[in-house]
Design an enzyme around this catalytic site. Structure first.
Site, mmCIF file in Angstrom:
data_model
loop_
_atom_site.group_PDB
_atom_site.id
_atom_site.type_symbol
_atom_site.label_atom_id
_atom_site.label_comp_id
_atom_site.label_asym_id
_atom_site.label_seq_id
_atom_site.Cartn_x
_atom_site.Cartn_y
_atom_site.Cartn_z
ATOM 1 N N TYR A 157 -14.230 15.963 -19.150
ATOM 2 C CA TYR A 157 -14.759 14.604 -19.152
ATOM 3 C C TYR A 157 -15.898 14.521 -18.142
ATOM 4 C CZ TYR A 157 -15.039 9.726 -17.653
ATOM 5 O OH TYR A 157 -15.499 8.495 -17.288
ATOM 6 N N ARG B 293 0.832 -1.208 0.000
ATOM 7 C CA ARG B 293 0.000 0.000 0.000
ATOM 8 C C ARG B 293 0.867 1.259 0.000
ATOM 9 N NH1 ARG B 293 -1.625 2.625 4.345
ATOM 10 N NH2 ARG B 293 -1.637 0.799 5.708
ATOM 11 N N LYS C 162 -5.789 5.067 -20.897
ATOM 12 C CA LYS C 162 -5.901 5.511 -22.277
ATOM 13 C C LYS C 162 -4.572 5.355 -23.023
ATOM 14 C CE LYS C 162 -10.113 6.690 -21.022
ATOM 15 N NZ LYS C 162 -10.109 6.657 -19.560
ATOM 16 N N ASP D 143 -5.192 18.204 -17.073
ATOM 17 C CA ASP D 143 -5.453 16.830 -17.501
ATOM 18 C C ASP D 143 -4.899 16.689 -18.921
ATOM 19 O OD1 ASP D 143 -6.571 14.463 -18.567
ATOM 20 O OD2 ASP D 143 -8.259 14.570 -17.189
#
Length: 385
Positions: free
Chosen positions: A102, A50, A198, A173
């Site tokens: 988005y 983690r 992506k 972004d």
């Protein structure tokens, strides 16, 4: 001597000349949750996955290198990256946001962040006066460029100067162009976000998100937050993204070449009323994107003449897949009003130009003749109705 981006997608300079991991060219998947300590005060450098994992660390170093940051953070999705980033702010903070984002980002801001008493102002950052929106409690500016799906292009350098003058965090972004074509940190941004699902991953086979920064204070805060919230990317997914990013450059070049040809083909179709692609000279952001990026990317949006024909296109594609997402090897077509922007209020969608006639293409790396033949077949069917 600075290495080229294609080399940096594959190699970390600090590893050269060393026989690491038994000489394995494919970086191993360290599929472990915890790590042995030889004694108190001594560590392998890893304690618990983690907090950090060798596979994730390798991926983060490569992403930081190609995006020009001092550190990168690999998370379970692009939305997980934005969610973690929002933890930098506190109730009462105000953030200026690009209106044409988005839809999932807008959904997060409007349904989760606002619940936490964050305040947002949505504006067209490529046209509107950002400084008019700055208030005493403004803490950040958040943009996409080009935007999703209307392909608006904002001036990163200009906005960076505004942000610095008002001591604001400037977030970009960069999913649509990827680090291969655009590096916002070099233009003055403080933070870059990616949906690694992506173009960086590039094969539609795993989810990932990235935050990259060149700000030491933000880096330290994010390193604390990622270990505290537990949203780091799992080792096997890190390995898939490591594999995908190796071919980022060749994929971006091929898909962009296809996109330019498809954009020009679409312009000549009688059922297409408008094409939005920043690589077209008539696009209002054409000169700006040439100045601040190394390419135009492979995303394009277009209008057809009515909703019936939009639905017919989606129903008849075969080689091109009607699917959400973008940036993979396959060419995908998306219907924003029911997919990526379904949760955006209709009046907001229409104001941004997202109508029932809007289609978005993520152009892949197939042979261009096959893609054009597919589109020609589909548009020919519209004439037969």
């Amino acid at each position: 001597m600075d290495r080229g981006i294609n080399t940096r997608c594959i190699h970390l300079e600090e590893d050269e000349g060393k026989c690491l991991n038994y000489g394995a060219l494919s970086f191993p998947i360290f599929q472990t949750a915890t790590y042995e300590h030889p004694e108190v005060g001594r560590s392998s450098g890893f304690d618990y996955t983690r907090l950090q994992n060798p596979t994730r660390e390798q991926l983060e170093k490569i992403i930081a290198s190609i995006e020009g940051g001092i550190d990168a953070f690999a998370l379970s999705s692009g939305m997980a990256a934005i969610t973690l980033l929002m933890e930098l702010f506190k109730p009462g903070d105000h953030i200026i946001v690009e209106a044409d984002l988005y839809g999932g980002t807008t959904r997060l801001f409007d349904n989760v962040s606002k619940k936490n008493n964050y305040e947002f102002s949505y504006i067209n950052c490529s046209e509107d006066d950002i400084e008019k929106e700055i208030k005493d409690n403004t803490k950040a500016i958040f943009i996409e460029t080009p935007t999703n799906p209307m392909m608006n292009v904002s001036d990163i350098g200009k906005i960076a100067k505004i942000a610095k003058a008002h001591n604001l965090i400037f977030i970009v972004d960069n999913t649509f162009l990827s680090p291969y074509f655009q590096n916002p940190l070099e233009l003055g941004a403080d933070v870059v976000i990616h949906s690694g699902t992506k173009f960086i991953g590039g094969h539609n086979d795993t989810l990932a998100g990235f935050i990259v920064t060149n700000n030491e204070s933000i880096k330290e805060q994010l390193r604390f937050l990622i270990k505290t919230t537990g949203s780091g990317l799992a080792p096997i997914d890190c390995w898939l993204i490591l594999r995908g990013v190796k071919t980022l450059g060749v994929r971006m070049e091929k898909s962009q070449d296809n996109a330019i040809k498809i954009a020009n083909w679409l312009k000549n179709q009688k059922h297409v009323t408008k094409v939005f692609y920043p690589g077209l000279p008539e696009h209002p952001g054409y000169e700006l994107i040439k100045k601040q990026a190394r390419g135009f990317g492979s995303m394009l949006t277009f209008y057809v003449d009515n909703k019936e024909n939009a639905l017919a296109v989606l129903a008849n594609v075969r080689l091109i897949k009607y699917a959400e997402s973008l940036g993979g090897t396959e060419t995908l077509i998306t219907y924003p009003v029911t997919q990526t922007h379904a949760d955006v209020p209709e009046e907001v969608r229409l104001k941004n130009g997202i109508t029932n006639e809007t289609l978005r293409l993520s152009v892949g790396i197939e042979d261009i003749d096959d893609l054009i033949n597919e589109l020609d077949r589909v548009f020919s069917l519209l004439d037969e109705k």
